[in-house]
Scaffold this motif. Structure first.
Motif, PDB file in Angstrom:
ATOM      1  N   HIS A 156       0.857  -1.187   0.000  1.00  0.00           N
ATOM      2  CA  HIS A 156       0.000   0.000   0.000  1.00  0.00           C
ATOM      3  C   HIS A 156       0.890   1.233   0.000  1.00  0.00           C
ATOM      4  O   HIS A 156       1.887   1.283   0.701  1.00  0.00           O
ATOM      5  N   SER A 281       6.602 -12.311  12.826  1.00  0.00           N
ATOM      6  CA  SER A 281       5.833 -11.756  13.948  1.00  0.00           C
ATOM      7  C   SER A 281       4.841 -12.811  14.441  1.00  0.00           C
ATOM      8  O   SER A 281       4.202 -13.492  13.641  1.00  0.00           O
TER       9      SER A 281
ATOM     10  N   HIS B 156      -6.649   3.500   5.462  1.00  0.00           N
ATOM     11  CA  HIS B 156      -6.198   2.176   5.014  1.00  0.00           C
ATOM     12  C   HIS B 156      -5.962   1.329   6.247  1.00  0.00           C
ATOM     13  O   HIS B 156      -5.403   1.785   7.237  1.00  0.00           O
ATOM     14  N   ILE B 158      -4.950  -2.807   7.543  1.00  0.00           N
ATOM     15  CA  ILE B 158      -4.497  -4.149   7.196  1.00  0.00           C
ATOM     16  C   ILE B 158      -4.379  -4.968   8.473  1.00  0.00           C
ATOM     17  O   ILE B 158      -3.869  -4.479   9.487  1.00  0.00           O
ATOM     18  N   PHE B 159      -4.941  -6.160   8.454  1.00  0.00           N
ATOM     19  CA  PHE B 159      -4.732  -7.113   9.537  1.00  0.00           C
ATOM     20  C   PHE B 159      -4.534  -8.486   8.901  1.00  0.00           C
ATOM     21  O   PHE B 159      -5.448  -9.041   8.301  1.00  0.00           O
ATOM     22  N   TYR B 239      -7.111  -4.725   3.723  1.00  0.00           N
ATOM     23  CA  TYR B 239      -6.589  -6.006   3.263  1.00  0.00           C
ATOM     24  C   TYR B 239      -6.471  -6.912   4.474  1.00  0.00           C
ATOM     25  O   TYR B 239      -5.956  -6.500   5.519  1.00  0.00           O
ATOM     26  N   LEU B 246       2.128 -11.340  10.339  1.00  0.00           N
ATOM     27  CA  LEU B 246       1.287 -10.589  11.274  1.00  0.00           C
ATOM     28  C   LEU B 246       1.519  -9.076  11.148  1.00  0.00           C
ATOM     29  O   LEU B 246       2.611  -8.572  11.398  1.00  0.00           O
ATOM     30  N   THR B 247       0.483  -8.373  10.728  1.00  0.00           N
ATOM     31  CA  THR B 247       0.544  -6.936  10.459  1.00  0.00           C
ATOM     32  C   THR B 247      -0.800  -6.338  10.853  1.00  0.00           C
ATOM     33  O   THR B 247      -1.837  -6.920  10.540  1.00  0.00           O
ATOM     34  N   MET B 248      -0.765  -5.197  11.530  1.00  0.00           N
ATOM     35  CA  MET B 248      -1.995  -4.587  12.074  1.00  0.00           C
ATOM     36  C   MET B 248      -1.921  -3.076  11.986  1.00  0.00           C
ATOM     37  O   MET B 248      -1.752  -2.409  12.994  1.00  0.00           O
ATOM     38  N   ASP B 249      -2.073  -2.532  10.793  1.00  0.00           N
ATOM     39  CA  ASP B 249      -1.941  -1.092  10.604  1.00  0.00           C
ATOM     40  C   ASP B 249      -3.290  -0.419  10.389  1.00  0.00           C
ATOM     41  O   ASP B 249      -4.148  -0.974   9.701  1.00  0.00           O
ATOM     42  N   THR B 251      -4.085   3.605   9.018  1.00  0.00           N
ATOM     43  CA  THR B 251      -3.622   4.957   8.715  1.00  0.00           C
ATOM     44  C   THR B 251      -4.834   5.772   8.266  1.00  0.00           C
ATOM     45  O   THR B 251      -5.627   5.317   7.448  1.00  0.00           O
ATOM     46  N   ARG B 260      -1.605   7.380  12.511  1.00  0.00           N
ATOM     47  CA  ARG B 260      -1.368   5.963  12.215  1.00  0.00           C
ATOM     48  C   ARG B 260      -0.987   5.198  13.465  1.00  0.00           C
ATOM     49  O   ARG B 260      -0.508   5.770  14.444  1.00  0.00           O
ATOM     50  N   HIS B 262       0.293   0.801  14.434  1.00  0.00           N
ATOM     51  CA  HIS B 262       0.783  -0.424  13.811  1.00  0.00           C
ATOM     52  C   HIS B 262       0.461  -1.667  14.618  1.00  0.00           C
ATOM     53  O   HIS B 262       0.991  -2.738  14.329  1.00  0.00           O
TER      54      HIS B 262
END
Lengths: 360, 360
Positions: A156, A281, B156, B158-159, B239, B246-249, B251, B260, B262
């Protein structure tokens, strides 16, 4: 570094030429030789306001810069609608070409420019400065690592700024006869380049503009976005705007790792820039935390990224001039791919946000 | 805080129940009273492994928990396909309802659940823990400020996480008869909630799934995304995936500011969590930097967010029980809006990524 510096001429007195003329002065293998504007007064004032050495020649036309035999290369920050004429003219005068983005109004125009560079044996590069920051190479090291990052799954990118109502009414970048691509060409160019960079310049299969493109009164795009999708399941989205607080993020998520930065186009600071990454992670026991947490990496640079761009461009020019090397084709290739995606986003907007295949 | 703690029964021994049973113990106005599983052995082992006090009653059925007159409220972490039956049964037994997400397979199911809560005068809340972290309120303060943030333009979220091949073959969350919404219901739920939160729960006009939804062999979604668009020009993208690190943003970009974080779903650390904001960002002179740079805000909390959730839920229950208050409707309303967007994403995927209007 061998031999004489590459002597630059600048066509036009755009604001961005202030930054790039400084970069030409900072690059050890480049020298500012001439500047031309449609008006000699404008050029003289620009040279004076930006502290150009007296040795820099000042001309009242773009053609005069191209006619100057001692100019090796030109930097062209003109409005996009003038690129075709002046980039081709420069190449035909055997001037190497550092071309501001958006490089052309569409890929068919760019092809004419690239053909002119090719037949004249001159180097082509677009002025996408962040490509040349050492941070960019370090991020690619991380992102190319199958263990630390794995397969790219999503990207993104956002580049917005909010220059205010006067800009939206009067700036070159929102005039249909000057920069008809609006924010898509200005800030979207960078988002698309970042996505292609992350995807190792593999073109997407489909491009679909997001709904809610915004236009100014002249019908020029002032905000838009798109999704890009690849056959392997990868997906990217971007958003670009002239109506939103200055924001410059790229986030790349892979099967095993994650990478982000928040100042990808212009680093917050000139001499050091950060990116953040993390691998593998995991939820902590009971899912009451995350391990590990992302790391900040600071990348220092002696020269600002725009001077590194000029230095690399001048290195390629020197190599052609002194060693008879062929021009480096890479920059034309990635510039063209970026333009193809810009064109596809525009086409998708025009077709009511339908998915659009990429031209060839 | 007045009176007796709210006594909780838990239906099922899902992994997440470990975290929430701990939260019930941590919340000053709540107490763990009973747990039920389809098998008494499973329930006994779960109670023992999680150090439940001997006073906690252990049952070999969900119904036995509901039949227990001393249970005031139930936490329901069952597979989504069982929510309709057990949530309605709980409400009809006058048990207040803390329901895991995704709350239902679709909004029509949820409506039956909400109607049951309403006719029985019980409190409903979905177990979206991050809503209750004090960071969330601080971020909203910033984001509601016309000077510091301005009008919301884009979001935006994302998880993702990558639990590996065993999960993708065997976990409840990818079984069509148990959690048919797959990653859209599991991680997409949070992304959608974050977007609605940012938009002050104003529903989008249109939802368009991004191309490249990925499915497992049973046809359950394991990765997908969507864009959400509003009539005022605002746009959001998200998304979610079971195939990505593992991502958790989140913004959020506004006309005047940017926000933002994270680790929006689960803070990296339990007792302190950060977010980043900036207002009126500008290019520095010559565009060789950005001013100001974003600030980190650290928000400390004595209780983890899931205990704050339990505490707030128990506070509402206590207020109904002791003061005769009406149940707080807000949680049902935002839960239903979240489900409506989940449904629209699913519908858009089913219709080949066509834009879909939001149901009512």
């Amino acid at each position: 570094m061998s031999g004489k510096p590459v002597r630059f001429g600048i066509l036009g007195c755009a604001n961005i030429a202030r930054k790039v003329s400084r970069a030409i002065n900072l690059a050890p293998n480049a020298a500012l030789f001439a500047i031309g504007s449609r008006s000699i007064d404008t050029a003289t004032r620009f040279a004076s306001e930006n502290g150009f050495p007296a040795s820099v020649r000042v001309y009242g036309s773009y053609q005069a810069v191209l006619d100057e035999p001692d100019v090796d290369a030109v930097y062209v920050p003109l409005p996009t609608s003038l690129h075709l004429k002046w980039a081709v003219s420069a190449a035909d005068k055997k001037k190497h070409l550092l071309l501001e983005k958006p490089v052309a109004l569409d890929a068919s125009e760019l092809d004419v420019i690239l053909k002119a560079c090719e037949r004249n044996g001159v180097q082509y590069m677009d002025a996408t400065m962040w490509m040349h920051h050492p941070r960019t190479a370090q991020m690619k090291d991380f992102q190319s690592d199958p263990q630390r990052f794995g397969q790219l799954k999503s990207v993104h990118s956002i580049f917005c700024y909010n220059p205010g109502p006067d800009f939206l009414a009067n700036d070159i970048r929102v005039k249909p006869d000057l920069d008809a691509l609006g924010s898509l060409g200005d800030t979207g160019w960078y988002c698309i380049r970042a996505i292609l960079w992350a995807a190792d310049y593999c073109l997407p299969e489909k491009v679909t503009a997001l709904p809610n493109t915004e236009f100014n009164e002249s019908g020029v795009i002032v905000s838009c976005g798109a999704s890009l999708s690849w056959a392997d399941g990868k997906i990217a989205t971007f958003y670009c705007s002239f109506l939103t607080n200055l924001t410059m993020d790229v986030t790349c998520a892979g099967t095993n790792g994650y990478l982000r930065l928040h100042d990808f186009v212009i680093p917050f600071q000139e001499n050091v820039a950060s990116f953040y990454d993390v691998s593998s992670s995991r939820f902590a026991t009971l899912s009451i935390g995350i391990e590990p947490i992302p790391s900040e990496h600071k990348v220092a640079t002696d020269l600002p990224q725009e001077a590194l761009m000029v230095r690399e461009f001048a290195r390629l020019v020197t190599s052609i001039r002194e060693n008879g090397s062929e021009p480096e084709k890479k920059w034309a290739i990635i510039s063209r791919k970026t333009q193809l995606v810009v064109d596809a986003v525009k086409a998708s907007i025009n077709r009511g946000f339908e998915p659009v295949g990429i031209g060839s």
